[in-house]
Design a protein around this motif. Structure first.
Motif, mmCIF file in Angstrom:
data_model
loop_
_atom_site.group_PDB
_atom_site.id
_atom_site.type_symbol
_atom_site.label_atom_id
_atom_site.label_comp_id
_atom_site.label_asym_id
_atom_site.label_seq_id
_atom_site.Cartn_x
_atom_site.Cartn_y
_atom_site.Cartn_z
ATOM 1 N N LYS A 7 0.842 -1.192 0.000
ATOM 2 C CA LYS A 7 0.000 0.000 0.000
ATOM 3 C C LYS A 7 0.878 1.243 0.000
ATOM 4 O O LYS A 7 1.956 1.247 0.574
ATOM 5 C CB LYS A 7 -0.887 -0.004 1.246
ATOM 6 C CG LYS A 7 -1.898 1.118 1.293
ATOM 7 C CD LYS A 7 -2.966 0.804 2.287
ATOM 8 C CE LYS A 7 -4.064 1.827 2.351
ATOM 9 N NZ LYS A 7 -4.143 2.828 1.343
ATOM 10 N N VAL A 10 0.727 7.542 1.901
ATOM 11 C CA VAL A 10 0.531 8.903 1.405
ATOM 12 C C VAL A 10 0.777 9.926 2.512
ATOM 13 O O VAL A 10 0.354 9.743 3.652
ATOM 14 C CB VAL A 10 -0.897 9.059 0.838
ATOM 15 C CG1 VAL A 10 -1.138 10.464 0.334
ATOM 16 C CG2 VAL A 10 -1.132 8.039 -0.263
ATOM 17 N N THR A 42 -9.198 0.615 5.708
ATOM 18 C CA THR A 42 -9.246 0.612 4.252
ATOM 19 C C THR A 42 -10.661 0.293 3.799
ATOM 20 O O THR A 42 -11.470 -0.230 4.570
ATOM 21 C CB THR A 42 -8.221 -0.400 3.683
ATOM 22 O OG1 THR A 42 -8.210 -0.317 2.277
ATOM 23 C CG2 THR A 42 -8.516 -1.805 4.116
ATOM 24 N N ARG A 43 -10.977 0.654 2.580
ATOM 25 C CA ARG A 43 -12.336 0.484 2.052
ATOM 26 C C ARG A 43 -12.643 -0.980 1.753
ATOM 27 O O ARG A 43 -13.703 -1.476 2.061
ATOM 28 C CB ARG A 43 -12.505 1.343 0.785
ATOM 29 C CG ARG A 43 -13.762 1.081 -0.026
ATOM 30 C CD ARG A 43 -15.017 1.576 0.694
ATOM 31 N NE ARG A 43 -16.182 1.539 -0.149
ATOM 32 C CZ ARG A 43 -16.999 0.493 -0.273
ATOM 33 N NH1 ARG A 43 -16.744 -0.617 0.382
ATOM 34 N NH2 ARG A 43 -18.048 0.560 -1.053
ATOM 35 N N ALA A 105 2.659 4.495 -8.650
ATOM 36 C CA ALA A 105 1.488 4.821 -7.838
ATOM 37 C C ALA A 105 0.302 3.941 -8.228
ATOM 38 O O ALA A 105 0.148 3.557 -9.387
ATOM 39 C CB ALA A 105 1.133 6.288 -8.015
ATOM 40 N N PHE A 106 -0.519 3.600 -7.248
ATOM 41 C CA PHE A 106 -1.740 2.834 -7.454
ATOM 42 C C PHE A 106 -2.704 3.208 -6.348
ATOM 43 O O PHE A 106 -2.311 3.795 -5.340
ATOM 44 C CB PHE A 106 -1.454 1.323 -7.482
ATOM 45 C CG PHE A 106 -0.782 0.803 -6.227
ATOM 46 C CD1 PHE A 106 -1.525 0.331 -5.163
ATOM 47 C CD2 PHE A 106 0.604 0.786 -6.124
ATOM 48 C CE1 PHE A 106 -0.910 -0.144 -4.013
ATOM 49 C CE2 PHE A 106 1.239 0.307 -4.981
ATOM 50 C CZ PHE A 106 0.480 -0.154 -3.924
ATOM 51 N N GLN A 107 -3.971 2.884 -6.540
ATOM 52 C CA GLN A 107 -4.966 3.184 -5.518
ATOM 53 C C GLN A 107 -5.216 1.958 -4.667
ATOM 54 O O GLN A 107 -5.132 0.826 -5.147
ATOM 55 C CB GLN A 107 -6.262 3.657 -6.157
ATOM 56 C CG GLN A 107 -6.156 5.008 -6.794
ATOM 57 C CD GLN A 107 -7.504 5.499 -7.295
ATOM 58 O OE1 GLN A 107 -8.422 4.727 -7.508
ATOM 59 N NE2 GLN A 107 -7.603 6.804 -7.480
ATOM 60 N N GLY A 108 -5.569 2.198 -3.417
ATOM 61 C CA GLY A 108 -5.907 1.097 -2.521
ATOM 62 C C GLY A 108 -4.698 0.270 -2.160
ATOM 63 O O GLY A 108 -3.603 0.781 -1.964
ATOM 64 N N TRP A 109 -4.895 -1.019 -2.050
ATOM 65 C CA TRP A 109 -3.807 -1.947 -1.756
ATOM 66 C C TRP A 109 -3.795 -3.028 -2.823
ATOM 67 O O TRP A 109 -4.740 -3.191 -3.574
ATOM 68 C CB TRP A 109 -3.963 -2.555 -0.359
ATOM 69 C CG TRP A 109 -5.325 -3.120 -0.075
ATOM 70 C CD1 TRP A 109 -6.332 -2.524 0.628
ATOM 71 C CD2 TRP A 109 -5.850 -4.390 -0.510
ATOM 72 N NE1 TRP A 109 -7.436 -3.333 0.647
ATOM 73 C CE2 TRP A 109 -7.174 -4.491 -0.032
ATOM 74 C CE3 TRP A 109 -5.329 -5.431 -1.246
ATOM 75 C CZ2 TRP A 109 -7.978 -5.593 -0.268
ATOM 76 C CZ3 TRP A 109 -6.128 -6.542 -1.498
ATOM 77 C CH2 TRP A 109 -7.437 -6.601 -1.000
#
Length: 145
Positions: A7, A10, A42-43, A105-109
């Motif tokens: 992850k 940020v 986390t979502r 870079a990426f979103q979430g895990w």
């Protein structure tokens, strides 16, 4: 072999800054009588939670490089006040520095297979381990590490 998560961290510039942030949050929890554990919310709930709970870690990407990991202690799905499903990742507040590994870079895990995880530092395995983080980053960006 356990499965891991990776992850982005940020808003954090260095591993030392992450360690200080976690220490301050744990101190605040102690002072207020709250549960003293490090939780990252986390979502999404990992579908492969059983594999992660079997010795997995959360690898943190700081400034474009995987640099540190923390062992996952528990994965706790829950529903928040707005009725949205979320997940609490309970982490051991011990930071194990790893060899630097570049990451876009990426979103979430994302899941991270054991064979793709960077090796731990700490036993003198690599000569770059003793370098200050800023110097390591600069040398890595120059392609020298």
């Amino acid at each position: 072999m356990p499965l891991h998560l990776i992850k982005l961290c940020v808003g954090v510039e260095t591993v030392d800054e992450l360690e200080a942030y976690v220490a301050a949050r744990l101190d605040h929890a102690r002072a207020t009588g709250a549960a003293v554990e490090q939780i990252h919310t986390t979502r999404m709930v990992p579908k492969r939670a059983a594999e992660l709970a079997d010795g997995g870690s959360l690898y943190w990407v700081i400034k474009g490089h995987t640099q540190v990991r923390q062992r996952l202690l528990a994965i706790r799905p829950f529903v928040d006040e707005a009725g949205i499903g979320r997940c609490r990742l309970v982490l051991e507040p011990v930071f194990t520095r790893t060899a630097w590994q570049p990451r876009r870079a990426f979103q979430g895990w994302r899941y991270l297979k054991p064979e793709e995880a960077p090796m731990d530092l700490g036993g003198g395995e690599t000569p770059d381990e003793a370098l200050p983080p800023a110097l390591s980053r600069e040398l890595f960006e120059l392609g020298l590490l």
